[in-house]
Design an enzyme around this catalytic site. Sequence first.
Site: not given
Length: 452
Positions: A246, A244, A248, A104
């Site tokens: 990833d 960010d 999400d 992440s």
Amino acid sequence: MKLKYFGTDGVRGIANETLTPELAFQLGRAGGYVLTKHAKDDEQPRVLVSRDTRISGQLLKHALISGLLSVGIEVMDMGIVTTPGVAYLVRKQEADAGVMITASHNPVQDNGIKFFGSDGYKLSDELEAEIEVLLDADKDNLPRPSSTGLGSVTDYPEGGLNYTAFLEQTIPDDLEGLHIAIDAANGATSSYVSQIFADLNTEFDTMATNPDGLNINAGVGSTHPEGLAKFVVEKGADMGVAFDGDGDRCIAVDELGNIVDGDKIMYICGKFLSERGRLKDDTVVTTVMSNLGLYKALEANDMHSVKTQVGDRYVVEEMLKDGYNLGGEQSGHIVFLDHNTTGDGMLTAIQLMYVVKQTGKKLSELAADVTTYPQKLVNVRVQDKKLALENQAIKDIIEKVENEMNGEGRVLVRPSGTEDLLRIMAEAPTKEAVGQYVDRIVAVVQSEVGVD
């Protein structure tokens, strides 16, 4: 329930040190088995696999896939897709599970493995515990087919395109007339943002869209929005959005370069939906870390809130329990449950831009209703965090401070999830007041149960 491998967001560690290819292989076997053992007998189970842009993703992906194949699972390799993209595509493809390899917003040396069930939701604590039992078993008794029962890999590059097509149809009109700036954090959204925002007819400028395997989240993205703030002003954009690694999370920036965090995004989108009768029970689900300013703004506009512990999975659990359709975290995990099953940065950006276009207001004007109260957080090491919360002197000082605040502030004292620490946080109208409140509580905690 305390788990050994799984944290609040999958299994995380330093790539090739604590999160090794050996562990990834075992997670593929154990996780794949647990998530597909209820698949129909007449067909091999299917699992989608994706990763973000960090260099260790390739190493871990191949190890994980080997584990999945070894228990007879068909793998669809999507390449680089966002975490919410996996959650959506698992449902669209009617797959048995999805796996995302990402850490992440964490730095490049970290990585993680995150599982989704066939419904597109993150796993329950119970399922994670079931996987851990298999990981720690003295003997691996899982199936080991040697020929006809083995899985195979199919490339599924169109997965990302199907996901972006889905995002574009979540609003009934395009975004023509908006000039936006985008920070893709050199992460999983990098190869998608230009196509999406071109299709939506925006004028756009991008930064941090050139991942090299090492520069993910490096001074950019939702945890470092200062660069985007300068970029927005420099380009004369109407607003900016930062994702960010990833994809999400989404943090926004208004036309003046001010940060618009997850609390303000939830308020802006919640108010827009509420005014149109589309916010379920006029309620927004937040975590205990959302700022008091959000709650006051919601209340002033006849909206309600429900609080959960920190973590977007707990927000989603609460939303599902009572049927709410908007929730999230200050950090930019925003969940629009009418559209997707997890926090989705690009979806959030599109919804926020749609509100800006439909209202004809500047983002700074929409965000102005939320006055962010100064916040102070201090961690105090204690002998026993559970006993500390039951200490009468600590209870008394918290009650005394809350009475003095008289509704113009709040106190949150909670234990760390991983260490013997008490996290002491307060919010108040001024920095001086909040500092004084926290210092008084900290002094009592240290004298009663503190460890030098």
